[in-house]
Write an enzyme that holds these catalytic residues in place. Sequence first.
Site, short mmCIF file in Angstrom:
data_model
loop_
_atom_site.label_atom_id
_atom_site.label_comp_id
_atom_site.label_asym_id
_atom_site.label_seq_id
_atom_site.Cartn_x
_atom_site.Cartn_y
_atom_site.Cartn_z
N ARG A 36 37.65 42.89 25.84
CA ARG A 36 36.38 42.32 25.38
C ARG A 36 36.30 42.33 23.86
NH1 ARG A 36 36.07 43.88 30.52
NH2 ARG A 36 34.40 43.20 31.90
N GLY A 59 44.14 39.78 35.33
CA GLY A 59 42.99 39.13 35.95
C GLY A 59 41.80 39.09 35.02
N ARG A 88 45.84 35.78 43.10
CA ARG A 88 44.52 36.44 43.05
C ARG A 88 43.40 35.40 43.10
NH1 ARG A 88 44.57 41.17 38.94
NH2 ARG A 88 42.72 41.69 40.16
N SER A 123 31.55 42.52 40.89
CA SER A 123 32.75 42.35 40.06
C SER A 123 32.34 42.09 38.62
CB SER A 123 33.57 41.16 40.58
OG SER A 123 34.41 40.67 39.56
N ASP A 153 39.27 51.12 40.43
CA ASP A 153 40.68 51.19 40.01
C ASP A 153 41.28 52.58 40.21
OD1 ASP A 153 40.57 48.53 39.29
OD2 ASP A 153 40.22 48.93 37.17
N ARG A 208 45.83 46.88 47.66
CA ARG A 208 45.92 48.33 47.47
C ARG A 208 45.54 49.13 48.71
NH1 ARG A 208 43.85 48.58 41.18
NH2 ARG A 208 45.79 47.80 40.29
N ARG A 266 49.00 50.57 38.80
CA ARG A 266 48.24 51.72 39.31
C ARG A 266 48.93 52.36 40.51
NH1 ARG A 266 44.57 52.01 35.68
NH2 ARG A 266 43.53 50.13 34.94
C1 S3P Z 1 37.62 44.80 35.19
C2 S3P Z 1 36.89 44.77 36.34
C3 S3P Z 1 37.40 45.21 37.65
C4 S3P Z 1 38.62 46.09 37.50
C5 S3P Z 1 39.62 45.52 36.54
C6 S3P Z 1 38.98 45.36 35.16
C7 S3P Z 1 37.01 44.31 33.95
O1 S3P Z 1 37.77 44.08 38.41
O2 S3P Z 1 39.24 46.28 38.76
O3 S3P Z 1 40.74 46.37 36.42
O4 S3P Z 1 37.57 44.58 32.85
O5 S3P Z 1 35.97 43.65 34.01
P1 S3P Z 1 36.69 43.25 39.28
O6 S3P Z 1 35.72 42.69 38.36
O7 S3P Z 1 37.50 42.19 39.96
O8 S3P Z 1 36.12 44.24 40.25
#
Ligand code: S3P
Length: 428
Positions: free
Chosen positions: A26, A93, A121, A166, A314, A345, A387
């Site tokens: 971010r 992701g 994904r 999420s 996580d 997972r 992980r």
């Molecule tokens: C994250 C949000 C989570 C987490 C990922 C990082 C983020 O994913 O599992 O490692 O930085 O916003 P989700 O938003 O898919 O739950």
Amino acid sequence: MDMTIKKANRLRGSLTIPGDKSISHRAIMFGAISQGKTEITNFLQGADCLSTIGCFRAMGVDIDNQGSQIIINGVGLDGLKQPSARLDVGNSGTTMRLISGILSGQKFSCELNGDASIQKRPMKRIMEPLSMMGANIKSLANNGCAPLAIQGATLTGIHYQSPVASAQVKSCVLLAGLYADSQTSVTEPALSRNHTELMLSAFGANITSEGTTAMIEPRPNLYGQSVEVPGDISSAAYWIAAGLAVPNSELVLHNVGINPTRDGILRVVDAMGGNVRRENVRTVSGELVCDLVVTSSSLHGTTIEGDLIPTLIDEIPVIAVLACFADGTTIIRDAQELKVKESNRIDTVVSALAAMGADVTATDDGMIIHGGKPLHGAVIDSHLDHRIAMSFAIAGLLSDGETKILQADSVAISYPDFYESLNRLILS
Ligand code: S3P
């Protein structure tokens, strides 16, 4: 690279935990679209965060990565340039989902792709709300996954009721909301990590939260900031588990972020009878941080469910390892999101634990672990999931004989120095 881990008799020492992955991503993104200079310290130099840097450099942002410090010359909300090639998010992701929100409001088109894992994904979860805002986003293989093509468009503010808790979906929609014509808000079924809300507000956005709803006003003036990234509790989690379960251990973990939307592991180990002391609680760049002192403890099983799940999503792989060393039963439920992480997972954790002799059963939304049965070393495929590699390195410390982790270098995604730190704690 493979890695062999042997049973440890004790762990001792102190570690400074590397920068938080979510916050590092971010800081780059918000610095890039702000005016003026952003300075970031304790940035996580993991492969995922370097992918984010690469994407913004490809859109013309000057990012000087000096290692201990990063300096970004922000280009402002409308200063990004059309990249000359597909943006490459690697394994990340977070990069793909958050950047898609920003790209949807640009005046250019581009494509995004990443590695084989990212192409599996789910991206529909962001394509749907972005399309409701008027974005022009499509999955090039037409399967709801990357590669994605985004044609910049005029966006309309929406209220989005997200079906999943999420932070990536929430942040994607809020970032698109920066470019919309009216307020955008997102309500989630349970509160997910709120780093976007905290940091965007510090950069000058008008963003507020009420319960599980976050709201953002469009077209703010964002100004570069100094961001000190706290240590990642998701990385500290491996040492929390190891320090509790390896006998005769005492570990001091410095500079761990304990934002209440991320600290579920601390609540769970408390409930399991684990001795983890919080010291020097302080606020750094708007985030709660502390040092943790972890001592070997007798543990008992617990139930992990509901609103707690997004606060430790996580950490579930390593919590599952820990649960094997607790008396009684640990039940993990409401965690179906585990199926769409860097690996499935539920499958990867349950099959690896079973290979080591654990009494564990997969369920549709989690797993059930009957603790107290000794584990033995095994060959564990990390499935290129960082992980899984780290969680089973910790399992190796707790198991008879040798544990071999295949594709163990996947730890570079979020914790490049993981094995060096592990060796230090064994030898101290
Ligand atoms: C994250 C949000 C989570 C987490 C990922 C990082 C983020 O994913 O599992 O490692 O930085 O916003 P989700 O938003 O898919 O739950």
